[in-house]
Scaffold this motif. Structure first.
Motif, short mmCIF file in Angstrom:
data_model
loop_
_atom_site.label_atom_id
_atom_site.label_comp_id
_atom_site.label_asym_id
_atom_site.label_seq_id
_atom_site.Cartn_x
_atom_site.Cartn_y
_atom_site.Cartn_z
N THR A 1 -12.25 -35.73 -5.72
CA THR A 1 -11.06 -35.68 -4.87
C THR A 1 -11.18 -36.64 -3.69
O THR A 1 -10.18 -37.24 -3.27
N ARG A 2 -12.40 -36.81 -3.17
CA ARG A 2 -12.59 -37.68 -2.00
C ARG A 2 -12.38 -39.15 -2.34
O ARG A 2 -12.14 -39.95 -1.45
N GLY A 3 -12.48 -39.48 -3.64
CA GLY A 3 -12.36 -40.88 -4.02
C GLY A 3 -11.00 -41.29 -4.54
O GLY A 3 -10.79 -42.44 -4.90
N GLY A 4 -10.06 -40.36 -4.59
CA GLY A 4 -8.74 -40.67 -5.12
C GLY A 4 -7.96 -41.64 -4.24
O GLY A 4 -8.01 -41.56 -3.02
N ARG A 5 -7.24 -42.57 -4.90
CA ARG A 5 -6.41 -43.56 -4.19
C ARG A 5 -5.06 -43.66 -4.87
O ARG A 5 -4.89 -43.28 -6.02
N ASP A 6 -4.10 -44.26 -4.16
CA ASP A 6 -2.78 -44.55 -4.72
C ASP A 6 -2.07 -43.27 -5.18
O ASP A 6 -1.41 -43.26 -6.22
N TRP A 7 -2.19 -42.23 -4.40
CA TRP A 7 -1.62 -40.94 -4.77
C TRP A 7 -0.12 -40.99 -4.94
O TRP A 7 0.59 -41.63 -4.17
N GLY A 8 0.38 -40.25 -5.95
CA GLY A 8 1.80 -40.07 -6.11
C GLY A 8 2.28 -38.89 -5.29
O GLY A 8 1.51 -38.27 -4.54
N GLN A 9 3.56 -38.55 -5.44
CA GLN A 9 4.15 -37.44 -4.68
C GLN A 9 3.89 -36.10 -5.34
O GLN A 9 4.08 -35.05 -4.71
N GLY A 10 3.49 -36.10 -6.60
CA GLY A 10 3.18 -34.86 -7.29
C GLY A 10 4.37 -34.29 -8.04
O GLY A 10 5.51 -34.64 -7.79
#
Length: 131
Positions: A115-124
């Motif tokens: 989770t700490r390395g996630g990038r470019d997150w969407g809105q879900g």
């Protein structure tokens, strides 16, 4: 800023199935490791799967292994999360994000490190499992 877009959520009965989609318009997903995550109300975000561009592997957390499957359609530049045998505890907002190769694996999924390395997150996209 690059952002992924999730879709496909909805309301489903326990034992049912849903397929979520993750797409991007500004870069090629085939060149990235794509993780799926979820966050239930009052809980921390957790990783559920990772599709590795590095070794071609599909990795899953213990909580979804055997029920969820990740796949991709390169022509559509889309990654999917097929969810079967859904349970009420799967209710959450689901997100996709790019993940560094060293975090795309079963250990990182089960420890929460991914989770700490996630990038470019969407809105879900909201998934609700209820009778």
């Amino acid at each position: 800023q690059v952002q992924l877009v999730e879709s496909g959520g909805g309301l489903v009965q326990p034992g049912g199935s849903l397929r979520l989609s993750c797409s991007a318009s500004e870069f090629t997903l085939d060149y990235s490791n794509i993780g799926w995550f979820r966050q239930a109300p009052g809980k921390e975000r957790e990783g559920v799967s990772c599709l590795s561009n590095n070794d071609g592997g599909n990795y899953y957390s213990d909580s979804v292994k055997g029920r969820f499957t990740t796949s991709s359609n390169d022509a559509k530049n889309t990654v999917y999360l097929e969810m079967n045998s859904l349970k009420p505890e799967d209710t959450a907002v689901y997100y996709c994000a790019t993940v560094p190769s060293w975090l795309c694996g079963r250990v990182a999924l089960n420890t929460g490190a991914i989770t700490r390395g996630g990038r470019d997150w969407g809105q879900g996209t909201q998934v609700t499992v209820s009778a």
